[in-house]
Design an enzyme around this catalytic site. Structure first.
Site, PDB file in Angstrom:
ATOM      1  N   ARG A   1      25.604  10.131  44.406  1.00  0.00           N
ATOM      2  CA  ARG A   1      26.279  10.792  43.277  1.00  0.00           C
ATOM      3  C   ARG A   1      25.630  10.367  41.983  1.00  0.00           C
ATOM      4  O   ARG A   1      25.493   9.167  41.722  1.00  0.00           O
ATOM      5  CB  ARG A   1      27.761  10.395  43.225  1.00  0.00           C
ATOM      6  CG  ARG A   1      28.575  10.928  44.337  1.00  0.00           C
ATOM      7  CD  ARG A   1      30.046  10.875  44.015  1.00  0.00           C
ATOM      8  NE  ARG A   1      30.512   9.577  43.531  1.00  0.00           N
ATOM      9  CZ  ARG A   1      31.747   9.333  43.146  1.00  0.00           C
ATOM     10  NH1 ARG A   1      32.659  10.306  43.176  1.00  0.00           N
ATOM     11  NH2 ARG A   1      32.111   8.151  42.743  1.00  0.00           N
TER      12      ARG A   1
ATOM     13  N   THR B   1      27.291  12.785  36.036  1.00  0.00           N
ATOM     14  CA  THR B   1      27.868  14.102  36.360  1.00  0.00           C
ATOM     15  C   THR B   1      28.755  14.058  37.592  1.00  0.00           C
ATOM     16  O   THR B   1      29.560  14.969  37.816  1.00  0.00           O
ATOM     17  CB  THR B   1      26.743  15.123  36.638  1.00  0.00           C
ATOM     18  OG1 THR B   1      26.051  14.703  37.832  1.00  0.00           O
ATOM     19  CG2 THR B   1      25.756  15.196  35.492  1.00  0.00           C
TER      20      THR B   1
ATOM     21  N   ASP C   1      33.738   0.638  46.317  1.00  0.00           N
ATOM     22  CA  ASP C   1      32.518   1.354  46.688  1.00  0.00           C
ATOM     23  C   ASP C   1      32.192   1.064  48.156  1.00  0.00           C
ATOM     24  O   ASP C   1      31.815  -0.058  48.510  1.00  0.00           O
ATOM     25  CB  ASP C   1      31.354   0.915  45.784  1.00  0.00           C
ATOM     26  CG  ASP C   1      30.148   1.810  45.967  1.00  0.00           C
ATOM     27  OD1 ASP C   1      29.659   1.918  47.111  1.00  0.00           O
ATOM     28  OD2 ASP C   1      29.689   2.410  44.973  1.00  0.00           O
TER      29      ASP C   1
ATOM     30  N   ASP D   1      28.490  -0.169  48.811  1.00  0.00           N
ATOM     31  CA  ASP D   1      28.252  -1.537  48.330  1.00  0.00           C
ATOM     32  C   ASP D   1      28.994  -2.574  49.174  1.00  0.00           C
ATOM     33  O   ASP D   1      28.455  -3.642  49.479  1.00  0.00           O
ATOM     34  CB  ASP D   1      28.695  -1.666  46.863  1.00  0.00           C
ATOM     35  CG  ASP D   1      27.683  -1.034  45.915  1.00  0.00           C
ATOM     36  OD1 ASP D   1      26.542  -0.768  46.361  1.00  0.00           O
ATOM     37  OD2 ASP D   1      28.042  -0.802  44.751  1.00  0.00           O
TER      38      ASP D   1
HETATM   39  C1  PRP Z   1      29.762   7.715  47.993  1.00  0.00           C
HETATM   40  C2  PRP Z   1      30.381   8.027  49.340  1.00  0.00           C
HETATM   41  C3  PRP Z   1      30.262   9.512  49.432  1.00  0.00           C
HETATM   42  C4  PRP Z   1      30.399   9.939  48.006  1.00  0.00           C
HETATM   43  C5  PRP Z   1      31.760  10.521  47.836  1.00  0.00           C
HETATM   44  O1  PRP Z   1      28.401   7.716  48.051  1.00  0.00           O
HETATM   45  O2  PRP Z   1      29.757   7.379  50.390  1.00  0.00           O
HETATM   46  O3  PRP Z   1      29.030   9.935  49.979  1.00  0.00           O
HETATM   47  O4  PRP Z   1      30.251   8.779  47.192  1.00  0.00           O
HETATM   48  O5  PRP Z   1      31.911  10.984  46.553  1.00  0.00           O
HETATM   49  P1  PRP Z   1      32.125  12.525  46.236  1.00  0.00           P
HETATM   50  O6  PRP Z   1      33.193  13.022  47.161  1.00  0.00           O
HETATM   51  O7  PRP Z   1      32.571  12.490  44.798  1.00  0.00           O
HETATM   52  O8  PRP Z   1      30.833  13.247  46.402  1.00  0.00           O
HETATM   53  P2  PRP Z   1      27.499   7.146  46.842  1.00  0.00           P
HETATM   54  O9  PRP Z   1      27.035   8.250  45.962  1.00  0.00           O
HETATM   55  O10 PRP Z   1      28.209   6.024  46.178  1.00  0.00           O
HETATM   56  O11 PRP Z   1      26.202   6.635  47.583  1.00  0.00           O
HETATM   57  P3  PRP Z   1      26.048   5.397  48.589  1.00  0.00           P
HETATM   58  O12 PRP Z   1      26.845   5.733  49.826  1.00  0.00           O
HETATM   59  O13 PRP Z   1      24.596   5.351  48.820  1.00  0.00           O
HETATM   60  O14 PRP Z   1      26.583   4.162  47.908  1.00  0.00           O
HETATM   61  N1  URA Z   2      32.516   6.550  46.679  1.00  0.00           N
HETATM   62  C1  URA Z   2      33.009   5.348  47.034  1.00  0.00           C
HETATM   63  O1  URA Z   2      32.315   4.567  47.694  1.00  0.00           O
HETATM   64  N2  URA Z   2      34.234   5.011  46.637  1.00  0.00           N
HETATM   65  C2  URA Z   2      35.008   5.835  45.931  1.00  0.00           C
HETATM   66  O2  URA Z   2      36.147   5.463  45.613  1.00  0.00           O
HETATM   67  C3  URA Z   2      34.494   7.087  45.564  1.00  0.00           C
HETATM   68  C4  URA Z   2      33.235   7.419  45.963  1.00  0.00           C
END
Ligand code: PRP
Ligand code: URA
Length: 208
Positions: free
Chosen positions: A103, A107, A199, A202
């Site tokens: 994400r 945005t 997160d 993380d």
């Molecule tokens: C997180 C999560 C989803 C997304 C959800 O990924 O694992 O893929 O956010 O958010 P959304 O419904 O608003 O799209 P992130 O972008 O943090 O990447 P990561 O898994 O690599 O940490």
């Molecule tokens: N992605 C995450 O990992 N946690 C949230 O709460 C939203 C998006």
């Protein structure tokens, strides 16, 4: 009929409570993600099609059932990775097709960075694996990709959803069932699910 399925299994609820705790360390966090993913998938796959198969037991021949549909697991990188092993234990001959999305912090829109799907679909059912359905942008984009690939039967399997994400996914893809362990209150100004678990990427990978 709603396509939203919220597990009411006590084991799921119990494990989710530990997962949410800010003091749960990455090793335990990873184990819980894997275990909850297994339990949710057991529920989410109850309508998979089967076909007859002849089996010879030590005593006799009999007609049994086997899975008819070829299943693809589609973890959204990174956080969906932690769900794969648990689901794979249930469906060992499933194919795993990774989709890389992150994400954009400003945005909150998904940015695709990995997709190695071949030209023609090799599976007939896809289970999208991602612990968090927040704005729903990542899930909508992944369903778009899979539908363009030619897959007709797609399900989303996640751990925690925000009402905003459910609405978004249902608006864009009303034919995609959503299986989750819980629906939380809301998103905060940074697009995090509240109360949520923080997160998910993380916390699994110790990068927070
Ligand atoms: C997180 C999560 C989803 C997304 C959800 O990924 O694992 O893929 O956010 O958010 P959304 O419904 O608003 O799209 P992130 O972008 O943090 O990447 P990561 O898994 O690599 O940490
Ligand atoms: N992605 C995450 O990992 N946690 C949230 O709460 C939203 C998006």
């Amino acid at each position: 009929m709603s396509n939203l399925f919220i597990s009411n299994h006590p084991l799921v609820a119990h494990k989710l409570s530990i997962l949410r705790d800010k003091d749960t360390e990455p090793k335990k966090f990873r184990a819980l993600i894997r275990e909850i993913a297994t339990l949710l998938t057991y529920e989410a796959t109850s309508d998979l099609l089967t076909q007859d198969v002849e089996v010879t037991t030590p005593l006799a021949q009999m007609r049994c059932l086997e899975l008819k549909e070829k299943v693809g697991l589609v973890p959204i990188l990174r956080a969906g990775l932690g769900m794969v092993e648990g689901v794979w234990e249930l469906i060992p001959n499933a194919e795993v097709w990774h989709i890389g999305l992150y994400r954009d912090e400003k945005t909150l829109k998904p940015v695709e960075y990995y997709n190695k799907l071949p030209l023609e679909p090799t599976v007939s059912v896809c289970l999208i694996l991602d612990p968090m359905l927040a704005t729903g942008g990542s899930a909508v984009a992944t369903v778009d990709v899979l539908k363009n690939w030619g897959v007709k039967k797609i399900k989303f399997v996640g751990l925690i959803a925000a009402p905003e994400g459910i609405q978004n996914l249902q608006n864009h893809h009303p034919d995609v069932p959503i299986h989750v362990a819980a629906v939380d209150d809301r998103l905060n100004e940074r697009g995090y699910i509240v109360p949520g678990l923080g997160d998910a990427g993380d916390r699994q990978f110790g990068t927070g």
